[in-house]
Each structure stands twice: as C-alpha cells, then as structure tokens.
Design a protein around this motif. Structure first.
Motif, PDB file in Angstrom:
ATOM      1  N   ARG A  19       0.727  -1.349  -0.049  1.00 59.05           N
ATOM      2  CA  ARG A  19      -0.050  -0.008   0.085  1.00 59.05           C
ATOM      3  C   ARG A  19       0.805   1.400   0.076  1.00 59.05           C
ATOM      4  NH1 ARG A  19      -3.574  -0.695   5.118  1.00 59.05           N
ATOM      5  NH2 ARG A  19      -1.675  -1.194   5.919  1.00 59.05           N
ATOM      6  N   SER A  20       1.848   1.247  -0.771  1.00 58.59           N
ATOM      7  CA  SER A  20       2.858   2.280  -0.798  1.00 58.59           C
ATOM      8  C   SER A  20       2.336   3.582  -1.285  1.00 58.59           C
ATOM      9  CB  SER A  20       4.256   2.009  -1.483  1.00 58.59           C
ATOM     10  OG  SER A  20       4.009   1.644  -2.563  1.00 58.59           O
ATOM     11  N   MET A  22      -0.200   5.030  -0.136  1.00 58.90           N
ATOM     12  CA  MET A  22      -0.488   5.651   0.897  1.00 58.90           C
ATOM     13  C   MET A  22       0.738   6.570   1.286  1.00 58.90           C
ATOM     14  SD  MET A  22      -2.428   2.949   3.203  1.00 58.90           S
ATOM     15  CE  MET A  22      -2.585   3.873   4.548  1.00 58.90           C
ATOM     16  N   GLY A  28      -0.271   7.825   4.601  1.00 57.07           N
ATOM     17  CA  GLY A  28       0.351   6.790   5.406  1.00 57.07           C
ATOM     18  C   GLY A  28       1.201   7.373   6.502  1.00 57.07           C
ATOM     19  N   SER A  32       7.967   3.739   9.111  1.00 56.05           N
ATOM     20  CA  SER A  32       7.786   2.346   9.142  1.00 56.05           C
ATOM     21  C   SER A  32       9.073   1.690   9.969  1.00 56.05           C
ATOM     22  CB  SER A  32       7.497   1.725   8.004  1.00 56.05           C
ATOM     23  OG  SER A  32       6.031   2.185   7.365  1.00 56.05           O
ATOM     24  N   ASP A 110       4.291   1.035   4.796  1.00 53.23           N
ATOM     25  CA  ASP A 110       3.677   2.162   4.152  1.00 53.23           C
ATOM     26  C   ASP A 110       4.158   3.443   4.514  1.00 53.23           C
ATOM     27  OD1 ASP A 110       1.750   0.440   3.239  1.00 53.23           O
ATOM     28  OD2 ASP A 110       0.507   0.908   5.018  1.00 53.23           O
ATOM     29  N   ARG A 188      11.276   6.072   0.735  1.00 47.13           N
ATOM     30  CA  ARG A 188      10.438   5.335   0.000  1.00 47.13           C
ATOM     31  C   ARG A 188      10.754   5.064  -1.464  1.00 47.13           C
ATOM     32  NH1 ARG A 188       6.801   1.752   0.059  1.00 47.13           N
ATOM     33  NH2 ARG A 188       6.520   2.254   2.142  1.00 47.13           N
TER      34      ARG A 188
END
Length: 348
Positions: A19-20, A22, A28, A32, A110, A188
């Motif tokens: 669900r990246s 988000m 998100g 993490s 996420d 990310r």
C-alpha cells in the motif's frame, strides 16, 4: 486475499499488494520500522515499548514485525502487540530466512521512510532518531555502521568481518562500509525500487547501495541481546557472505578462467622441463619424480574442483531464478487476523 485481484502481476504467495501509494499521497505513516523476528518471544514486548517511546516524537509511525516461522510463541506475542493499531505484522509459513523476512516486511510497509532492524536489541533502537535526522537532511539511505571493539565483539568475528568486506570490495560492484548490517533507513523511493525486483536472492545491504541513491552512515556500538540466543550460526553467516558476492559480482567466474589459464601455463612449462630433462639430463635407476607428479595431480584436482564449485554456485542460483518460485509464503497478517476476528464476532 481479496486484495490480490487488484494486481494480477503481484505474486499470490507474497500476500496483499503493498500500500505504498498511501506513503506517496501523504496519508500513510512518516516512518515504518520493519523488524525481523525468529524465535524472539522474550524481545517482542520490550522492543514495542521502546520503539513507541522513540517514535512518538518523530511523527506518524508504524511498527511491522516480520515473523519468520517461529516455534517458541513469538507469533502469539506479536498478535498481542498488534492490538495496538500502530503495530502490524506479516507471518511466514515457515523459516524462509532473515533476508526473505525483511523483504516481506518491506512489501508490507507504508512509511515515507522505512527502517529495517533485528528484534534482539543488538541493533540499538536508540539510534533511530539519528537515522531519521539524516534522512530529513536529504539522504535517501542512512546506514548504521557497527563499531567493533573487544568488549562487544569477539576477535574471530572482527577479523572475519574485515576480511569479508575487503574481499567484497575487490570483487563486488558496490562499496559496503566495514561493519555494515541490515540496520538501515531507506526512503520510500528506495523501498519501492527494491519491491519492484523479483530476484530470488536478496542481499539487502548491497542492493540498497547498488541503486546509487545518496547515502550516509551513522556509527553505533552493538547493544546487548535481552533474551534468547543469536540465530546467526557460522554456516548461515557463510551462506549470507556467498550470497552477497554472487549477487553483486561475476568476478569469481573470471578468476576461475585466469586460474585455469595460469595452471595451463604451468603445465606447459612442466612439459618443456620434462622434454629437456629426458633428452639432456642423466637419470638414475628407479622411478624419479613420482612425488612431484602426485603433488601436481593433487593441486590440479583441487583447482578443478574449486572452479567447478564456483560455476556450480552460479548455476544453482540461475536454476532458482528460472523456477520463479516465491521467495516466501505468507501465512497471516494483522489485516487477515482482524477480518477473521470480526467474522467470528458476527457469527457468534
């Protein structure tokens, strides 16, 4: 498993699609933390408590446990911790290995930044604010670099670690700082790049550097394990070392070629020596030279087996890649467990 229909190309065994999106839209968490855990029942609750304390001032966060087929109640401890919405987990059907466990966690994360670490406290969580600080300064990868000393690390481990990174530097296609481990923060953009890969073999600390994004290091001294025993035996360490070199270099194959050529030259010189000796050197009775012949046969046999071993290592990895089997299989996640609990409540 309804999420699987959203992306036909996503391997079913890898569980729900990441669900990246988000993280990209800002909905998100900021951070993490992915934690690999195998038979770490006594470390789950203390790790959660410390991480919540450290992460709260840093922004929105999530804690993700990668449970790697534990047999000591680790999964039950993680399920208990996951009652907190900020704690998530992905449990594998069996022990697929440390790197596969981290890979599952990365695909589950996420956050705009993702930190990977172990659950044993040898990767001190107190370093996380420093990692995040460097990330916010603009670095895409922030690697924790272990400072070894006599008090925390045995002489054998220090020597073999230094030797390995020297060999890796001479053979590999990336530079890895001595003392590096799978304790690092990745932006990310780096995590998404890793998640796009379908390689069977993953050497995370090398792969993160291979992409070429800006990187800095933060030194640390290893912490003390709170509960349990280390899971990294000498054999597993050697397996990881071979994986690292084979994943980032074909120079051992070229070295095998040069080694073969060198012995061919030596063999040619010995042939010339034998001819000259036969024609011009007077021999005594008996069977002279048998010791040197046996030594030459033994050396040549050893070299041949070494070359075959190097080739076999690469051929075996090619076989694993062509099979296209999933690197791991997910048994359970916090989302699936939550759905089952909700169904049970409605049923009863």
């Amino acid at each position: 498993m309804a999420h699987l229909s959203e992306c036909k190309s996503w391997p079913r065994a890898h569980g729900p699609k990441p669900r990246s999106i988000m993280a990209k839209t800002g909905s998100g968490p900021d951070i993490s933390v992915v934690i690999a855990a195998h038979n770490e029942v006594g470390n789950i609750a203390p790790m959660c408590a410390v991480l919540k304390q450290l992460l709260a001032p840093l922004g929105r966060y999530e804690i993700i446990f990668g449970e790697d087929g534990s047999t000591d109640g680790t999964l039950e401890e993680i399920r208990t911790a996951a009652r907190d919405p900020a704690v998530r987990y992905v449990s594998l059907t069996r022990n697929f290995g440390h790197e596969a466990c981290l890979r599952a966690g990365l695909r589950h994360a996420d956050g705009r930044a993702v930190i990977v670490m172990d659950a044993d406290f040898e990767h001190p969580p107190e370093l996380i604010p420093d990692l995040v600080k460097q990330w916010r300064a603009g670095f895409k990868i922030v690697a924790a670099q272990r400072l070894d000393d006599e008090a925390s690390t045995s002489m054998f481990k220090r020597m073999t670690s230094r030797l390995y990174y020297r060999v890796f530097d001479s053979l590999g296609d990336v530079h890895i700082e001595p003392g590096s481990a799978n304790y690092l923060l990745m932006d990310r953009i780096v995590v998404d790049a890793i998640n796009e890969l379908q390689d069977q073999e993953l050497f995370l600390r090398g792969l993160a550097r291979w992409f070429g994004y800006s990187l800095t290091t933060v030194p640390y001294r290893p912490g003390t394990r709170k509960h349990g025993a280390t899971k990294y035996s000498l054999r597993r360490s050697l397996d990881l070392a071979v994986t690292g070199i084979a994943s980032h270099s074909i120079r051992p194959l070229r070295a095998a070629i040069w080694l073969s050529l060198s012995f061919a030259v030596v063999g040619g010189l010995l042939l010339v020596y034998s001819i000259v000796s036969f024609l011009f050197v007077q021999h005594t009775a008996g069977a002279p030279g048998w010791a040197s012949i046996m030594a030459a046969i033994a050396i040549l046999g050893a070299v041949q087996l070494l070359v075959l071993g190097i080739i076999g290592e690469y051929v075996g990895r090619i076989l694993r890649e062509t099979r296209r089997r999933p690197r791991y299989v997910i048994a359970e996640t916090e989302a699936a467990a939550g759905e089952e609990s909700e169904t049970d409540r409605k049923t009863h």
